[in-house]
Design a protein around this motif. Structure first.
Motif: not given
Length: 311
Positions: A58-62, A290, A292, A306-310
């Protein structure tokens, strides 16, 4: 988020900073030519270890969407203009009638979700690793400490849910996060902060956007001086939050943007502002991969991100 300005420094501030370490803050432990600061902590082994945190994919756009109506630290502003170069009044290019849209940006880089580079804020005209603005400042781009020098940040991310800690949806402005609060939240979540981490605070502050922009811009909960020294002593790469300035406002003392000075100028620790941590907090995603890769504006002070958390 703050305008690229130069701040004076009182003797009391210098005393506070020097008491934290006997080392001269103007000299980087990575040598006199270092320009990337805490990014030096990232090694291949760290990246490989962080990748093991991915369990669900699952990915999260920060990052948040940015537009002309996005509140920003005065006098910053931003707008986008969409154009169709050379296509007005004709069916398009070539026999296949190709048409296209381009866009132009007009505004400040420090709007919305952003990374503060090491050339952003200093102490009495002195920036990270003792660099004096007279030696590296230039209106066409910094000669040192540019955002283009920052390598990709790929590491373990840690979320500290301060809203849950205070049992509220939105943490009150002026609430400072220092050692006690940071350690108690980390313990409650069953995590530890390690060297090379990116630490993000969730406060619920970003939920004010579009609902109470005046309050959003007037102050914020955030990192205190003691907390900033604590995190830098741990060797974190970056500190971020779902607020526009990461540090507590109103300020703890009469010192202005002192936490920015501690993080950027004195320790080479990057600042990530307006991070959308809401979904991570909802899912209790307290540790994650994390990632970026910021736009590499040559000689830039900051960069929209727009970093991404996975997980």
């Amino acid at each position: 988020m703050l305008k690229a300005c130069v701040l004076g420094c009182s003797m009391s501030l210098l005393a506070v900073m020097s008491s934290a370490s006997a080392q001269d803050w103007t000299k980087s432990k990575w040598g006199p030519n270092d320009e990337i600061g805490a990014a030096n902590y990232m090694k291949p082994e760290l990246v490989k270890s962080a990748a093991q945190l991915v369990k669900t994919g699952k990915t999260y756009a920060l990052g948040i969407p940015v537009g002309a109506d996005t509140p920003a630290y005065p006098p910053r502003g931003f707008k986008i203009t969409v154009v169709q170069p050379g296509q007005a009044g004709n069916p398009g290019l070539g026999p296949n009638h190709a048409t296209y849209n381009d866009d132009m940006l007009n505004g400040w880089v420090g709007v919305g979700s952003q990374m503060d580079g090491l050339g952003h804020l200093g102490v009495n005209h002195v920036y990270y690793n003792g660099n004096k603005i007279a030696d590296f400042g230039d209106p066409t781009g910094l000669k040192k400490l540019g955002i283009d020098k920052v390598p990709p940040l790929v590491t373990r991310g840690v979320l500290l849910d301060m809203a849950a800690y205070y049992k509220t949806d939105v943490v009150k402005e002026g609430t400072a996060f220092n050692v006690k609060e940071i350690e108690e939240v980390a313990k409650a979540q069953g995590i530890e902060i390690r060297q090379g981490d990116v630490v993000l605070f969730h406060t619920g502050w970003l939920s004010l956007l579009g609902k109470d922009d005046k309050r959003y811009n007037a102050g914020e909960p955030g990192l205190g001086a003691e907390g900033a020294k604590y995190l830098t002593s741990k060797g974190v790469v970056a500190v971020g939050a779902d607020t526009w300035g990461v540090e507590v406002l109103p300020f703890e003392t009469g010192n202005v943007f002192e936490i920015h000075q501690i993080l950027l100028a004195m320790n080479g620790t990057y600042i990530l502002e307006n991070m959308d941590t809401s979904e991570l907090a909802k899912d209790k995603g307290y540790e994650f991969l994390f990632v970026l890769g910021q736009p590499r504006f040559k000689g830039g002070v900051q960069s929209m991100i727009n970093p991404v958390a996975i997980r």
